[in-house]
Design an enzyme around this catalytic site. Structure first.
Site, PDB file in Angstrom:
ATOM      1  N   GLU A 192     -37.391   5.144  16.580  1.00  0.00           N
ATOM      2  CA  GLU A 192     -36.043   5.674  16.406  1.00  0.00           C
ATOM      3  C   GLU A 192     -35.834   6.912  17.271  1.00  0.00           C
ATOM      4  O   GLU A 192     -36.790   7.599  17.657  1.00  0.00           O
ATOM      5  CB  GLU A 192     -35.801   6.064  14.945  1.00  0.00           C
ATOM      6  CG  GLU A 192     -35.784   4.904  13.984  1.00  0.00           C
ATOM      7  CD  GLU A 192     -35.503   5.346  12.572  1.00  0.00           C
ATOM      8  OE1 GLU A 192     -35.047   4.506  11.792  1.00  0.00           O
ATOM      9  OE2 GLU A 192     -35.736   6.524  12.245  1.00  0.00           O
ATOM     10  N   LYS A 243     -39.471  -0.443   5.633  1.00  0.00           N
ATOM     11  CA  LYS A 243     -38.447   0.338   6.322  1.00  0.00           C
ATOM     12  C   LYS A 243     -37.634  -0.499   7.299  1.00  0.00           C
ATOM     13  O   LYS A 243     -36.419  -0.342   7.419  1.00  0.00           O
ATOM     14  CB  LYS A 243     -39.098   1.528   7.037  1.00  0.00           C
ATOM     15  CG  LYS A 243     -39.570   2.631   6.116  1.00  0.00           C
ATOM     16  CD  LYS A 243     -40.101   3.812   6.919  1.00  0.00           C
ATOM     17  CE  LYS A 243     -40.401   5.012   6.026  1.00  0.00           C
ATOM     18  NZ  LYS A 243     -41.407   4.726   4.999  1.00  0.00           N
ATOM     19  N   HIS A 288     -44.136  16.971   6.952  1.00  0.00           N
ATOM     20  CA  HIS A 288     -43.258  15.962   6.358  1.00  0.00           C
ATOM     21  C   HIS A 288     -43.341  15.926   4.838  1.00  0.00           C
ATOM     22  O   HIS A 288     -42.847  14.992   4.210  1.00  0.00           O
ATOM     23  CB  HIS A 288     -43.548  14.572   6.936  1.00  0.00           C
ATOM     24  CG  HIS A 288     -43.463  14.504   8.432  1.00  0.00           C
ATOM     25  ND1 HIS A 288     -42.274  14.579   9.114  1.00  0.00           N
ATOM     26  CD2 HIS A 288     -44.440  14.399   9.373  1.00  0.00           C
ATOM     27  CE1 HIS A 288     -42.514  14.505  10.410  1.00  0.00           C
ATOM     28  NE2 HIS A 288     -43.815  14.398  10.600  1.00  0.00           N
ATOM     29  N   ARG A 307     -37.123   5.249  -7.211  1.00  0.00           N
ATOM     30  CA  ARG A 307     -37.738   5.898  -8.371  1.00  0.00           C
ATOM     31  C   ARG A 307     -37.066   7.251  -8.585  1.00  0.00           C
ATOM     32  O   ARG A 307     -36.223   7.673  -7.783  1.00  0.00           O
ATOM     33  CB  ARG A 307     -39.231   6.118  -8.132  1.00  0.00           C
ATOM     34  CG  ARG A 307     -39.522   6.898  -6.853  1.00  0.00           C
ATOM     35  CD  ARG A 307     -40.989   7.179  -6.666  1.00  0.00           C
ATOM     36  NE  ARG A 307     -41.308   7.663  -5.335  1.00  0.00           N
ATOM     37  CZ  ARG A 307     -41.151   8.895  -4.897  1.00  0.00           C
ATOM     38  NH1 ARG A 307     -40.638   9.808  -5.701  1.00  0.00           N
ATOM     39  NH2 ARG A 307     -41.490   9.244  -3.664  1.00  0.00           N
TER      40      ARG A 307
END
Length: 662
Positions: free
Chosen positions: A200, A116, A235, A292
């Site tokens: 973040e 990430k 999530h 994907r």
């Protein structure tokens, strides 16, 4: 085009790839673990190759075994599906080195987007909008807290190598940062073998919007518009739809450009998804790229009239993308719900067992069912407990929503507990119906999503009671005189028909009911109230008139459980035998048993310890999740029958526990 491909996956995606290959005249090779020897994808494929024991790490995650299966079968290409090895750069590289086509992006593209922090740095150079935050290499706690203080709270700590919500923490105050960071890093190290994190800004009331992208080896990249995946639990996506409600043409164009810019930055070939966090003010920020095909790709197929699996095959074979950006457009609205074998009323605990009855909505131009199982198949503890994906389409969102409600009501499953009732409550909430979407929708609608524990409609109790009596297994008959009237079991008495007295439980409420009937005319007494009914139950089809209203339902009797599937979905009743249950309660006293098959992760209490109700006693791992089993009451743990690492079966005795006398 290929003449034979191997599908390195299982379940509904393997079945979906096989169906597309059959339509294109391509032979298919399935791989399977010992647990999947009789699985649906194995039955559908032209060939099947065993690759190892049930645990995924010993079968579906073994790239060497899958490559060997491809070599032996003569497959020219491998389709990885999603999950397992689909985003494994080393496997993609091994395929290339073996001269077998990996139906997906290059190993370099997978690596570029797999980390990430590195991906965000790459996106920043490509001009893709990023969430304000720190994505660097310095990982000391005090430095990261300084970064968080500068960003401004709330912030989100995220595992750099993570996914699926693991290694992720929201922090609202600087004083809580260090503790949350340590917890996040431990989880990231355990789940991904990498404790590296990024920090973040946490976007308040965010929506999760993703863009489907596709690239070919000729330099062409297109996007197939957006999907809204905001409805999530821990999530994990629960409902998806396309297009995103409220999306303006300008915002759609901007997000589409950002997504294709991201794909071009890594020379992307194949199907991919660029995921964004969208703020209420219209701003959006790159979150990650999934290299994907996604579970929710059918909603995109519905609104664009495409087969994305066919696109994957054609692009992997070196062909040009079937359509240009200008040829792609949106038609109507599509929704997808994931039907899982899980108990939403017990913390979404996975459910295992044999699908003794399975009837899903019939496919049509408006309803599509992608299933990896059929009636008689088993849901095992080794893999994701998905039964099917329900996808609906109509001319607009309101019409599609009505179809989804009906599709969920039409699901008939016996043998495992499903989340169908929860999903139906979810699509009927005010927030979802009115498209007030953000990732906290499920938490916000907790009251509406809780099961209704109020006493059910008296007519429903009457229907269940009639069904229980009508489907009761016959007692043994003396074969010497089978036609004797004295052997009849219809409750006949001189003057008045005898009552069948039964005890039923529904939604934690038990009722004693008296039922009289002759097969067409019935009376059901519950307490001081009696209902009259007329109708029949034939071949599992119940048709009964009560109080001027006609009731229809499918009745399935499964041991002590009675299932009624009607217009409003599924209703489950339990038949109780007080005498046998009293004997069983004595036999079970002082024992805690496994609710499902799994592996013992840890025992948490020293034998001889006194504990309070709800105290954690041990951790069981099943279906890729950890479940903590708790003390059922105040009492004493006398000992364990298991230890860490043991595999246990459903119902196995785990703990000797003595409840404190009240």
């Amino acid at each position: 085009m290929f003449t034979k491909i191997l599908i390195a996956n299982r379940g509904e995606i393997a079945c979906r790839v096989i169906a597309t290959c059959q339509r294109l005249g391509i032979a298919t090779v399935a791989v399977y673990s010992e647990a999947d020897r009789d699985a649906r994808h194995v039955r559908l494929a032209d060939e099947a190759v065993a690759i190892g024991p049930a645990p995924a790490r010993e079968s579906y995650l073994r790239g060497d075994a899958i490559l060997e299966a491809a070599r032996r079968s003569g497959a020219q290409a491998i389709h990885p599906g999603y999950g397992f090895l689909s985003e494994n750069a080393d496997f993609a590289q091994a395929c290339a080195e073996a001269g077998i086509v990996f139906i997906g992006p290059s190993a370099a593209a997978i690596r570029a987007m797999g980390d990430k922090s590195a991906a965000k740095a790459l996106m920043q150079r490509a001009g893709v909008p990023l969430t304000p935050g720190y994505h660097g290499q310095i990982q000391t706690p005090e430095f990261l807290r300084e970064q968080a203080d500068g960003i401004g709270y709330p912030v989100l700590i995220k595992a750099s190598a993570g996914g699926g919500g693991k290694g992720m923490r929201r922090v609202d105050d600087s004083a809580d940062f260090i503790e949350a960071l340590a917890s996040c890093q431990r989880e990231a190290q355990s789940a991904f073998g990498n404790a590296h994190v990024l920090v973040e800004k946490y976007v308040e009331r965010p929506r999760h919007i993703e863009i489907q992208v596709f690239g070919d080896s000729h330099g062409n990249v297109v996007h197939l518009f957006e999907r809204d995946c905001s409805v999530q639990r821990r999530h994990q996506k629960v409902l998806e739809e396309a297009p995103a409600p409220g999306m303006t043409p300008g915002r759609r164009a901007a997000m589409g450009k950002a997504a294709t810019d991201a794909a071009r930055a890594v020379n992307y070939v194949g199907a991919g998804t660029v995921e964004f966090i969208a703020a209420p003010d219209g701003a959006f920020f790159f979150m990650e790229m999934n290299t994907r095909l996604q579970v929710e790709h059918p909603v995109t197929e519905y609104i664009t009239g495409t087969d994305l699996v066919e696109w994957q095959l054609r692009v992997a074979a070196g062909q040009v993308l079937p359509k240009t950006q200008e040829q792609l457009s949106i038609h109507g609205h599509a929704l997808e719900a994931r039907l899982y074998a899980e108990d939403a009323d017990r913390g979404f605990l996975p459910s295992t067992g044999t699908l003794r009855h399975l009837r899903l909505p019939a496919g049509s131009a408006h309803v599509r069912v992608d299933a990896g199982v059929e009636q008689g198949d088993a849901i095992t503890p080794f893999y994701d407990p998905m039964i099917a994906k329900l996808i609906v389409w109509d001319v607009d969102r309101d019409a599609a929503l009505r179809r989804m409600r009906q599709a969920l009501a039409d699901c008939e499953v016996v043998g495992v507990t499903t989340n169908a009732a929860f999903l139906r409550r979810l699509v009927m909430t005010g927030s979802f119906a009115q498209a007030r979407l953000d990732t906290a929708l499920i938490e916000r609608e907790q009251a509406a999503l809780a099961p209704n524990e109020e006493d059910s409609d008296p007519a429903l109790w009457a229907l269940a009671a009639i069904a229980a009596v009508a489907t009761a297994p016959p007692a043994s008959i003396d074969a010497r005189d089978p036609h004797s009237p004295w052997q009849a079991q219809d409750g006949w008495r001189l003057g008045v028909r005898a009552a069948h007295r039964i005890t039923l439980e529904h939604r934690h409420t038990q009722q004693l009911l008296a039922v009289r009937g002759d097969g067409q005319t019935w009376s059901v007494t519950r307490g001081d109230h009696t209902l009259q009914a007329t109708g029949t139950l034939s071949g599992g089809a119940l048709r009964m008139q009560i109080g001027g209203q006609l009731h229809r339902a499918t009745v399935i009797r499964d041991g002590a459980e009675l299932h009624l599937f009607g217009r409003d979905g599924a209703q489950r009743f339990t038949l109780h035998d007080p005498v046998s249950e009293a004997d069983q309660s004595v036999a079970d006293a002082g024992r805690l048993t496994a609710p499902m098959p799994g592996r013992i992760v840890a025992t948490l209490v020293t034998p001889g310890t006194q504990v309070q109700r709800g105290a954690p006693l041990l951790v069981l791992e099943a279906m890729k999740m950890e479940h903590t089993l708790q003390a059922p009451a105040d009492g004493t743990v006398h000992g364990y029958h298991v230890r860490a690492g043991d595999q246990v079966t459903d119902g196995a005795v785990l703990v000797d526990f003595e409840a404190t006398a009240s």
